[in-house]
Design a protein around this motif. Structure first.
Motif, short mmCIF file in Angstrom:
data_model
loop_
_atom_site.label_atom_id
_atom_site.label_comp_id
_atom_site.label_asym_id
_atom_site.label_seq_id
_atom_site.Cartn_x
_atom_site.Cartn_y
_atom_site.Cartn_z
N LEU F 260 144.66 56.67 9.14
CA LEU F 260 143.34 57.08 9.65
C LEU F 260 143.10 56.47 11.02
CD1 LEU F 260 140.12 57.15 7.51
CD2 LEU F 260 140.11 56.41 9.89
N LEU F 261 143.36 55.16 11.13
CA LEU F 261 143.13 54.49 12.42
C LEU F 261 143.99 55.11 13.50
CD1 LEU F 261 142.83 50.78 11.23
CD2 LEU F 261 141.03 52.35 12.01
N LEU F 262 145.26 55.30 13.19
CA LEU F 262 146.16 55.91 14.18
C LEU F 262 145.62 57.28 14.61
CD1 LEU F 262 148.75 55.58 15.75
CD2 LEU F 262 149.99 56.59 13.84
N ALA F 263 145.19 58.07 13.60
CA ALA F 263 144.65 59.40 13.90
C ALA F 263 143.46 59.29 14.84
CB ALA F 263 144.25 60.09 12.60
N HIS F 264 142.61 58.30 14.56
CA HIS F 264 141.42 58.09 15.40
C HIS F 264 141.84 57.70 16.81
CE1 HIS F 264 137.22 57.58 16.14
NE2 HIS F 264 137.38 56.32 16.52
N LEU F 265 142.83 56.78 16.86
CA LEU F 265 143.32 56.29 18.16
C LEU F 265 143.76 57.45 19.04
CD1 LEU F 265 143.33 53.18 18.07
CD2 LEU F 265 145.81 53.28 18.37
N ALA F 273 143.15 64.82 11.37
CA ALA F 273 143.08 63.40 11.02
C ALA F 273 143.25 63.21 9.52
CB ALA F 273 141.75 62.82 11.48
N LEU F 274 142.57 64.07 8.74
CA LEU F 274 142.67 63.93 7.29
C LEU F 274 144.12 64.16 6.84
CD1 LEU F 274 141.30 63.41 4.63
CD2 LEU F 274 140.86 65.85 4.42
N LEU F 275 144.77 65.14 7.44
CA LEU F 275 146.15 65.43 7.02
C LEU F 275 147.07 64.25 7.33
CD1 LEU F 275 146.62 69.20 7.88
CD2 LEU F 275 145.97 68.11 5.74
N LEU F 276 146.97 63.71 8.55
CA LEU F 276 147.82 62.57 8.89
C LEU F 276 147.53 61.41 7.94
CD1 LEU F 276 149.95 61.61 10.92
CD2 LEU F 276 148.12 60.54 12.22
N THR F 277 146.25 61.20 7.65
CA THR F 277 145.85 60.12 6.75
C THR F 277 146.48 60.31 5.36
OG1 THR F 277 143.75 60.01 7.91
CG2 THR F 277 143.88 58.92 5.76
N ILE F 319 140.47 60.99 -5.56
CA ILE F 319 139.56 60.11 -4.80
C ILE F 319 139.94 60.06 -3.33
CG2 ILE F 319 138.68 57.75 -4.59
CD1 ILE F 319 139.24 57.45 -7.61
N GLY F 320 141.25 59.90 -3.07
CA GLY F 320 141.68 59.66 -1.70
C GLY F 320 141.20 60.70 -0.70
N ILE F 321 141.43 61.97 -1.00
CA ILE F 321 141.10 63.02 -0.03
C ILE F 321 139.63 62.98 0.35
CG2 ILE F 321 140.97 65.52 0.31
CD1 ILE F 321 143.60 65.77 -1.25
N PRO F 322 138.69 63.09 -0.62
CA PRO F 322 137.28 63.07 -0.20
C PRO F 322 136.88 61.73 0.41
CG PRO F 322 137.47 63.06 -2.59
CD PRO F 322 138.84 63.30 -2.06
N LEU F 323 137.43 60.64 -0.13
CA LEU F 323 137.08 59.31 0.40
C LEU F 323 137.45 59.20 1.88
CD1 LEU F 323 136.24 56.32 0.03
CD2 LEU F 323 138.61 55.84 -0.60
N PHE F 324 138.71 59.49 2.20
CA PHE F 324 139.15 59.37 3.60
C PHE F 324 138.43 60.39 4.48
CE2 PHE F 324 142.93 57.23 1.69
CZ PHE F 324 142.78 56.02 2.37
N HIS F 325 138.14 61.56 3.90
CA HIS F 325 137.39 62.55 4.69
C HIS F 325 136.02 61.97 5.07
CE1 HIS F 325 135.19 66.62 5.01
NE2 HIS F 325 135.69 66.28 6.17
N TYR F 326 135.42 61.30 4.12
CA TYR F 326 134.11 60.67 4.37
C TYR F 326 134.23 59.64 5.48
CZ TYR F 326 130.01 57.75 3.43
OH TYR F 326 128.87 57.02 3.54
N LEU F 327 135.26 58.79 5.38
CA LEU F 327 135.44 57.74 6.39
C LEU F 327 135.68 58.37 7.76
CD1 LEU F 327 137.68 55.27 4.35
CD2 LEU F 327 135.24 55.11 4.85
N ILE F 328 136.50 59.44 7.80
CA ILE F 328 136.76 60.11 9.09
C ILE F 328 135.45 60.58 9.70
CG2 ILE F 328 137.75 62.20 10.11
CD1 ILE F 328 140.10 61.80 8.08
#
Ligand SMILES: Nc1ncnc2c1ncn2[C@@H]1O[C@H](COP(=O)(O)O)[C@@H](O)[C@H]1O
Ligand SMILES: Nc1ncnc2c1ncn2[C@@H]1O[C@H](COP(=O)(O)O)[C@@H](O)[C@H]1O
Ligand SMILES: Nc1ncnc2c1ncn2[C@@H]1O[C@H](COP(=O)(O)O)[C@@H](O)[C@H]1O
Ligand code: NA
Ligand code: NA
Ligand code: NA
Lengths: 333, 98, 98, 333, 98, 333
Positions: F260-265, F273-277, F319-328
């Motif tokens: 996620l961080l790398l995607a943001h960077l 971003a979600l896919l890379l995460t 959990i992961g997909i919606p969770l990381f989507h939320y963080l993104i």
């Protein structure tokens, strides 16, 4: 020509065939499980049969239809004879007879690939050629065996009980794929456009994609056999590789040309001519080998089956189809 | 447990019905067939994973009691193997009677 | 190579878990199961290629060392065979130790 | 009537069933590999379940819905009882109990074929009947075993350990097909039209075609069993063929009629009435035999399974559906 | 019928080509492979019905004549089993000559 | 967030996954035969690959595309290193190396589920991530083995012949699924929109439904392994369950966050971003275990395979997909 060549080479179907071949030669473990391949081939026969039947139902059984069927049967009867005469110089009697039967019969997937080729470049073709294909599956088997018996004296394949003719005819005409195609054809013919509307979402829409998956598997299988072939030299029964390679291609070209000329003679349309040509050029690797195992156990599948599957089939779908299409265009204009 | 003979017969799948007929003829009503086997032998390499459905073997396992039956069975199996290839292995075994 | 007993058990596929339990109970942790077998026996003909999934056998191959284990295993297998049918063949074999 | 009869007989689905039967009787080697048949049946249960759930979600759970479900359960409980009383005169206690359970339960494919029949002639039916179908799978198993135990004194099936009731209930209510149908139904119900839009291209469009392929396989299988039946006389355990044939048809007619009357009593619509009737008339050849093998190992599958699969199933899809539809029309008008 | 040795080798499906190579190296041209087997052993439980295709065994059945070949074959098979696990059982059998 | 959570939890795909898990835990005999599962997974890889290739063909290979692929490769190379450092404290060297490789690689089904998640809520994503996925399959295998050899001194896995590097690379880069995805991608790229029109009815329309069927099977399989896990304690080689559970989840969260961080960077769009995460968070249970069995026979699949399949996979899709989507979303706004 180069155009249709390219458009053929870069069609998804062909590219997936190459992908399969590549995977095998690169020693990838890519593999289509047998039941999956069976499912796809059942689907293809079911769909092509039904679609052909519907096409037949819409066009009244004209003289041209009968002429086409007649031509198909003629090819199925004549091709094995001269093929036998030629190859019996190169192979044992049993193998020559098996090759004759194999090349007198047809390859459904080659036919389907040809129809796919025509559909993509928007050339029409007659549904009755599906019937022609089904009719061409079996006769060559009988001819091939007859030639063998004539050459060796009846009952030479006596070791073990002899194959009763009735048994052989059943094996030939009731082969699973023949029954499935003809049955679907009949059902499609009975149901007509109505039935097609009902089944189109299964038998029409995904057809091209399913063909890609099947050709992917064919690429895997054909390449495997080619590999076995080149690595077989160590074994005692290693077949004469080069001879197989040459004959496999030569027979495709020769039989295709004969079919082409006949098609021209009876004045078939561009699309129909190509289909008749490819039926003639193609060789069976399902119905016939099954019958040959039964009728001529002495014939070596490593020869006739490998030639049909690993040499003639790839040649036809890659080079044969566009090549003969080109020639047909020349003849027509 | 009773002593018996265990036959293991590998034959081309398309000949299954032939072998079953031979078993029936020999009065053997009990057998097991394992489908979807490949292999290699005098007739070359056979892949079970092949579009050409001809290229597949199956394995029969047959337990029989009494030499009479065995003889009869072998007499029936041999010509089939002679004609279509395959192998037949015979070994001694104990049959768990339930 | 060590001498061992080779058990070959044919049983209805749906009873696999039962037989595995019996093996575990007898302290046998090593076995092989061949799926998708057909056959014929007292309970009639069974096709592996059938829509009714009940009509299929599987073949267990078990190599065991020591008569104690063998006895225990047989004691566990017999009632299952009695109830659901099938066969169990026992033979001598050599176990290649690696 | 002749019309619906014909339109049924000539529907692709039926014709493919006949094709399969023909292939077997003609000793063709046409064969649908087991995993392929499994895939298609998984697809059918998945699709019919989901579609039924969506249908439920759109129509509020009305009294009529509950009435239908109640009627279905009633049939599942009552049918096996009188069936047992009748057939126990003809068959051993164990076999009679197994037959009772088999005919008290249902055949999903018969149901699907009936819905297909209705869809083709444009008669609507309620999605809740998918739920009814799923609910009717299991109860008869319990009733059948109860009858058996009553007749023989509890624990007569003691040889070998006895089947614990909990174990049997699990086998009955957690049978794979039951779980798949009910699960898909629930998921379809939760997702409603939205979900249907998403899955329609898989579960709606190709449905009729997939049914054809499955009935092709059913034709092969049913015919095989009929053939085994007629050739079984040599063996010791050969079942009383004629008796099976007669009972198989008689039970279909009787149970169907009972279902039809009940449907009329509670005033179901034309389509719903036919579905309830066919559920009642059909017999299980998957869930129940699986449970019977477990609970009544003494019962002979060669009898109850063959009756359900090779006699009652073909009768229902070929004659039963249009026949009962005709009777329903008579009653309604 | 000629006396022979029957080898039964269970190995991970993905190692099929290795075993076939070992057979070829030992000059054995005849064998049968049964696909799609599951099992359990030191390396834990293996399901043939698994999405992870790694989790499947296959069973080789090989009939060989003469101890020389047998020795050579075993010498070739042992390291494979050592490395990837599996079992090899050797038993006596009669080979039906056709 | 709760919204996307719910819409994810109640998506047909997820619900069918739960259905499969339920069936296993309820000891239902519901079962998807292996060839059927293989067919569906071949279909999914074939379809996602082709669609990705077409997407690539329409958008010129921009800097962003190259940046994404670079980021993917970076993750595939770096993740296994720190994973190894962490888990080598908890597991044997061989197992730690295997886990490192497994988590450095990716799970195609997790990726497909993520794309399905995005499609459902109408967020676009770049087709080049299909290429990224394929590229991430293999490298971690090499890294993992390298770490192992460094830790143990080269050739410590000598017992039995040593795996030649070439052999391993082939196993890694020519794994069937890698070849199928990359091949389909290439073919899709060559054929572009044209080819998509041809194959869409197979690879687009039924995709969501096929994913449901596959997740149904994944639910069965994952739950089975969880059950084996909890019942394995009796056996000698029983793995440290709790430790596996914790690490399985912790690694998903950690790797996902890194991705996620790398995607943001590199400023990827929401969907990309979600896919890379998720690629980073997911672990391989096909390509890598196959290679590990070969390269590290001492590593216990009961540990690394079970962690990837039975713990990390369910966690990610549920959990992961919606969770990381939320963080993104948080990061973006
Ligand atoms: N020595 C052998 N051991 C085990 N199976 C064999 C052997 N020889 C042949 N077979 C099997 O029998 C089939 C037919 O053998 P053949 O007729 O020699 O080609 C082969 O495909 C193998 O599956
Ligand atoms: N004599 C036998 N040899 C080999 N397999 C047998 C034999 N008898 C029975 N079987 C197998 O055991 C299964 C159940 O046998 P049964 O309980 O006698 O019906 C059959 O379907 C066969 O697969
Ligand atoms: N005692 C045994 N009897 C039969 N098959 C076995 C035995 N032990 C192991 N196997 C088979 O060999 C495979 C690998 O064994 P292992 O290397 O011990 O895990 C197992 O999955 C089983 O299929
Ligand atoms: Na030809
Ligand atoms: Na009923
Ligand atoms: Na990862």
């Amino acid at each position: 020509m180069s155009v249709s060549f390219l458009s053929n080479l870069t069609s998804p179907a062909l590219l997936f065939f190459f992908l399969g071949a590549f995977a095998t030669f690169a020693r990838s473990d890519l593999d289509i499980p047998n039941p999956v391949a069976r499912f796809i081939s059942i689907y293809l026969l079911f769909a092509i049969g039904f679609k052909g039947g519907v096409a037949l139902s819409t066009s009244p059984v004209s003289a041209e239809v009968l002429l086409s069927l007649g031509a198909a049967l003629l090819l199925a009867a004549v091709v094995p004879i001269y093929v036998y005469v030629i190859v019996s110089r190169l192979f044992s009697t049993a193998n020559a007879a098996a090759i004759a039967a194999t090349y007198g019969s047809i390859s459904a997937v080659t036919f389907v690939t040809a129809t796919n080729y025509l559909d993509r470049i928007g050339i029409t073709w007659g549904g009755h050629f599906v019937a022609a294909m089904a009719l061409m599956e079996a006769p060559a088997i009988v001819v091939g065996l007859f030639l063998y018996r004539r050459a060796t004296g009846a009952g030479a394949e006596m070791e073990g009980e002899r194959t009763s003719v009735s048994e052989l005819l059943r094996e030939a005409f009731l082969n699973g794929s023949v029954v499935l195609i003809l049955g679907s054809l009949l059902i499609g013919w009975l149901n007509g456009e109505e039935g097609l509307k009902e089944l189109a979402p299964l038998i029409k829409a995904p057809f091209a994609g399913m063909l890609c998956l099947f050709l992917l598997d064919m690429g895997l299988v054909a390449a495997r056999r080619l590999r076995d072939l080149s690595s077989a030299d160590s074994s005692e029964r290693s077949p004469p590789n080069l001879m197989m390679l040459v004959s496999g291609i030569a027979l495709a070209v020769a039989n295709g040309s004969v079919g082409l000329l006949l098609a021209h003679l009876i004045g078939l349309s561009e699309g129909d001519a190509l289909l008749l040509t490819m039926l003639s050029a193609s060789a069976s690797y399902i119905a016939v080998p099954a019958a040959m195992r039964l009728a001529l156990p002495d014939a070596n599948p490593g020869i006739y089956l490998t030639m049909a599957l690993a040499i003639t089939f790839p040649f036809n779908i890659v080079i044969g189809i566009p090549l003969f299409h080109y020639l047909i265009r020349l003849l027509i204009s | 447990m009773r002593p018996c003979k265990r036959l293991e017969i590998v034959i081309e799948r398309s000949q299954t019905h032939r072998l079953e007929a031979a078993l029936k003829a020999a009065g053997v009503s009990g057998f097991t067939v394992i489908q979807n086997a490949g292999g290699s032998g005098d007739r070359g390499y056979r892949r079970a994973d092949d579009v050409t459905d001809t290229d597949e073997n199956c394995v029969f396992i047959v337990a029989v009691e009494g030499d009479a039956v065995l003889e009869q069975l072998i007499a029936g199996v041999r010509p089939i193997l002679k004609r279509f290839g395959g192998v037949c292995l015979v070994s001694d075994a104990q049959w768990l009677i339930h």
